[in-house]
Design a protein around this motif. Structure first.
Motif: not given
Length: 362
Positions: A26-33, A49-51, A56-59
């Motif tokens: 959940p924390v990682r998903d919030a950061v990705i958003q 841009a798609p999730k 891929q661009h900002h790991p």
């Protein structure tokens, strides 16, 4: 989440925490958003841009921010669950992070000491009579007269001699007063005001000594260390502003080193005691008190109050200002509740040095 807590020394805890992978998602998903909303990737409008492409661009950024948030959340949660109050930042000493397997974390945390309040009402204080003698007024007048002395020729070929002005109404007018009597009254009032300030400082010193003597507890040593460095930096800054040479600054610092750690420890201890008393007595800072302190700070440095507030906020110093107001308010409460007795001659006990607004690390 599984947790192991150790206390290797007073006020110092070590948290060993294991977090399962499902708690990371959940924390990682919030950061990705959040990254997705700000990401600019070729071929896509900002935020569109798609999730999967954002990942891929900002790991590295996603991993770093996810780890930072998780670390803060779990450490704060463990402290809250065990009713511990951290002081200053925690230190991560070991971390293993795998988004598929979970997180292993070891963090060191310093917390507020636990202690019982001793008696703090009706503390006996010895006060000296506030009297200004004619001799003291005369000495002040003589110093003023000396400051207005002039060098005049004593005779042809002779060295100049110092001539003091006559102490009369003309002298008083030169000093901005109508008569010599008015000048003496002004000097008496000034001396009385100075004595009042010294008297108040002496009483507060007695009060601080009594509070420190009545409470014995261990202190967070890292917090004391940060306070030690702050006092050293402030001491050095005062010397530099006074025009002291670098060599003299280093010599003074070497002498100050012997007492600075003790001063810092006393400062931190007193701050804890005053904070506990304020909480027990339900003392708090009012909006009027905040406005008054902000106005005084702005007057002192010659800047607009709004600008001063912005500067304090930007440097993270505003909580220290609020803490300072509450400490002053608590000291006044204790002074009003103290038991005053008269003494024949003034005594000025050593007051904990450099009692500043707020304690370091809070």
């Amino acid at each position: 989440m599984t947790v192991a807590v150790q206390q290797p020394q007073p006020c110092h805890y070590v948290f060993t925490i294991h977090l399962e992978a499902r708690a990371i998602h959940p924390v990682r998903d919030a950061v990705i958003q959040e990254v997705q909303r700000e990401a600019t990737i070729a071929g896509f409008r900002k935020g569109k841009a798609p999730k999967e492409l954002v990942e891929q661009h900002h790991p590295a950024a996603i991993r770093e921010e996810t780890l930072r948030r998780l670390t803060r959340q779990v450490v704060e949660q463990v402290a809250t669950d065990r009713k511990l109050k951290p002081v200053g930042p925690f230190e991560v000493t070991r971390v293993e992070f795998d988004e598929a397997k979970g997180m292993q974390l070891e963090a060191q945390v310093e917390v507020e000491p636990e202690f019982a309040l001793g008696e703090y009402r009706h503390i006996p204080l010895k006060q000296s009579p506030l009297t200004v003698t004619p001799t003291e007024v005369g000495a002040a007048l003589a110093r003023l007269q000396e400051s207005m002395a002039q060098l005049v020729p004593a005779g042809q070929g002779e060295a100049k001699e110092k001539r003091l002005p006559a102490l009369d109404d003309e002298f008083a007018k030169d000093m901005g007063h109508e008569t010599l009597s008015h000048l003496k009254s002004h000097l008496e009032a000034t001396l009385r005001e100075q004595k009042q300030a010294q008297h108040q400082q002496a009483l507060e010193g007695q009060l601080c000594e009594a509070l420190l003597a009545r409470h014995q507890f261990d202190l967070p040593q890292r917090l004391v260390g940060r306070q030690t460095e702050r006092l050293k930096n402030e001491f050095q800054a005062r010397l530099v502003l006074a025009g002291t040479t670098e060599e003299q600054v280093q010599q003074a610092l070497a002498k100050y080193e012997a007492q600075v750690h003790d001063n810092a420890a006393r400062h931190v201890k007193l701050a804890f005691i005053l904070e506990r008393i304020a909480h027990t007595e339900h003392l708090s800072v009012t909006q009027d008190e905040v406005v008054d302190r902000l106005w005084k700070l702005s007057q002192r440095i010659g800047k607009d109050p709004a600008e001063v507030r912005r500067t304090l906020d930007a440097k993270g110093l505003w909580p220290s200002v609020l803490s300072s107001i509450l400490q002053d308010k608590t000291m006044k409460f204790l002074m009003d509740a103290a038991q005053m007795t008269e003494q024949a001659s003034p005594v000025t006990p050593a007051r904990p040095s450099d009692r500043e607004p707020g304690r370091a690390g809070h």
